[in-house]
Design an enzyme around this catalytic site. Structure first.
Site, PDB file in Angstrom:
ATOM      1  N   ASP A   5       0.984  -0.927  -0.032  1.00 50.59           N
ATOM      2  CA  ASP A   5       0.274  -0.262   0.478  1.00 50.59           C
ATOM      3  C   ASP A   5       1.100   1.445  -0.332  1.00 50.59           C
ATOM      4  OD1 ASP A   5       0.868   0.134   2.418  1.00 50.59           O
ATOM      5  OD2 ASP A   5      -1.124   0.198   3.192  1.00 50.59           O
ATOM      6  N   ASP A  59      -4.312  -3.009   7.041  1.00 51.38           N
ATOM      7  CA  ASP A  59      -3.574  -1.542   7.600  1.00 51.38           C
ATOM      8  C   ASP A  59      -4.176  -1.868   9.758  1.00 51.38           C
ATOM      9  OD1 ASP A  59      -2.519   0.801   7.435  1.00 51.38           O
ATOM     10  OD2 ASP A  59      -4.320   2.364   8.197  1.00 51.38           O
ATOM     11  N   HIS A 107      -6.399  26.206 -19.109  1.00 49.10           N
ATOM     12  CA  HIS A 107      -5.544  27.221 -19.915  1.00 49.10           C
ATOM     13  C   HIS A 107      -5.331  28.540 -19.398  1.00 49.10           C
ATOM     14  CE1 HIS A 107      -9.671  29.250 -17.226  1.00 49.10           C
ATOM     15  NE2 HIS A 107      -9.550  27.276 -16.559  1.00 49.10           N
ATOM     16  N   GLU A 185     -14.150  21.383 -17.266  1.00 45.89           N
ATOM     17  CA  GLU A 185     -14.842  21.338 -15.884  1.00 45.89           C
ATOM     18  C   GLU A 185     -15.953  21.296 -15.158  1.00 45.89           C
ATOM     19  OE1 GLU A 185     -13.387  22.165 -13.047  1.00 45.89           O
ATOM     20  OE2 GLU A 185     -12.145  23.802 -13.303  1.00 45.89           O
TER      21      GLU A 185
END
Length: 302
Positions: A5, A59, A107, A185
């Site tokens: 991980d 974990d 942009h 966007e």
């Protein structure tokens, strides 16, 4: 199959990233010696990165063990199946060949950018202003200087400011830009056209929800999870093209790609900076390895 991980550890063990800490180098070499012994005996070793969000059970067990607790765990699977070992995504050994390069270009500025106003998919869709046009000419020259004579494919979102940016780059490289709407966007819905200062003053609670909750969407807009799904689909398509691909896009799509490649959780993506007309480069290898070569390069604007 070695499943880790830690993206850093995967890249170091495959030899793509240097190990800077002197005390870790002997340990890495010892691990490589074991892998070499496995290979010499007719076996193979492959390294696969597992994002920590998908590795919570292991974990938790590791943390419990480090805290001195007794850990008793038995896998539900009695043995590893042969098809798991030879799965198509289990590439043996590091891929040290030439990577696929994705150059992400934000942009140039519009009047909305200068005023700090939100402008997403489905909004006002302003064109670049005079400053923005000058910026994208410089960005196109910067892309040319970075790529040299390397051929490239140019992609843009459907929004005018990205189309104009992509057109400048495509013209510099002598190719035709292609449009992919998934690089648009994020849609800000009823917030489109409003300034961040105005929202911070009058709708702070909702603004914080927008920034921190990936499921939150404004009326008529998109949640971050919606944006992420389409942008990563576009990123996979761009990678499948191969070679070098230049994408003229926007802030949220660019930081979404970076968060995906680097394993950055949603609450931290706002720490990534991508200025107007900046360049960011990501490299992808066939074995799934990835590297961010640079982020937010604006040297061509100076």
């Amino acid at each position: 199959m070695v499943r880790l991980d830690s993206k850093l550890l995967v890249e170091q063990m495959t030899g793509r990233w240097r190990i800077k800490a002197p005390d870790l180098r002997p340990l890495a070499q010892a691990a490589r010696d074991v892998a070499a012994q496995v290979s010499a005996a007719g076996g193979s070793v492959a390294y696969t990165w597992v994002p920590r969000a998908e590795n919570s059970a292991a974990d938790a067990l590791a943390n419990a063990a480090m805290d001195g607790e007794s850990v008793d765990w038995t896998s539900d699977t009695a043995s590893i199946r042969a098809d798991e070992i030879s799965a198509p995504d289990a590439v043996v050994g590091p891929d040290l060949g030439k990577p696929i390069r994705i150059v992400l270009v934000r942009h140039g500025v519009t009047d909305f950018t200068v005023a700090g106003r939100l402008d997403g998919r489905g909004g006002s869709d302003p064109s670049l202003n005079a400053e923005g046009l000058a910026q994208v000419r410089s960005a196109a020259a910067g892309v040319r200087a970075f790529l040299g004579d390397t051929p490239a494919t140019v992609l843009t979102s459907t929004l005018q400011r990205a189309v104009q940016t992509g057109a400048a780059i495509a013209g510099e490289l002598g190719v035709q830009a292609q449009v992919d709407a998934d690089w648009d966007e994020q849609s800000f819905g009823d917030w489109d056209g409003r300034s961040m200062g105005e929202l911070a003053t009058h709708e702070l609670k909702e603004l914080l929800r927008f920034r921190n909750d990936p499921q939150y969407a404004r009326p008529g807009g998109e949640a971050h999870t919606d944006l992420e799904a389409r942008v990563l689909a576009a990123f996979r398509r761009a990678t499948a093209i191969g070679g070098t691909v230049v994408v003229a896009s926007h802030r949220k799509p660019i930081i979404t790609v970076l968060a995906h490649v680097l394993g950055i959780p949603h609450e931290r993506i706002w720490r990534l900076s991508t200025a107007p007309a900046s360049l960011t480069s990501v490299e992808i290898w066939a074995d799934g390895g990835a590297s961010v070569a640079f982020v937010n390069d604006t040297s061509h604007l100076r």
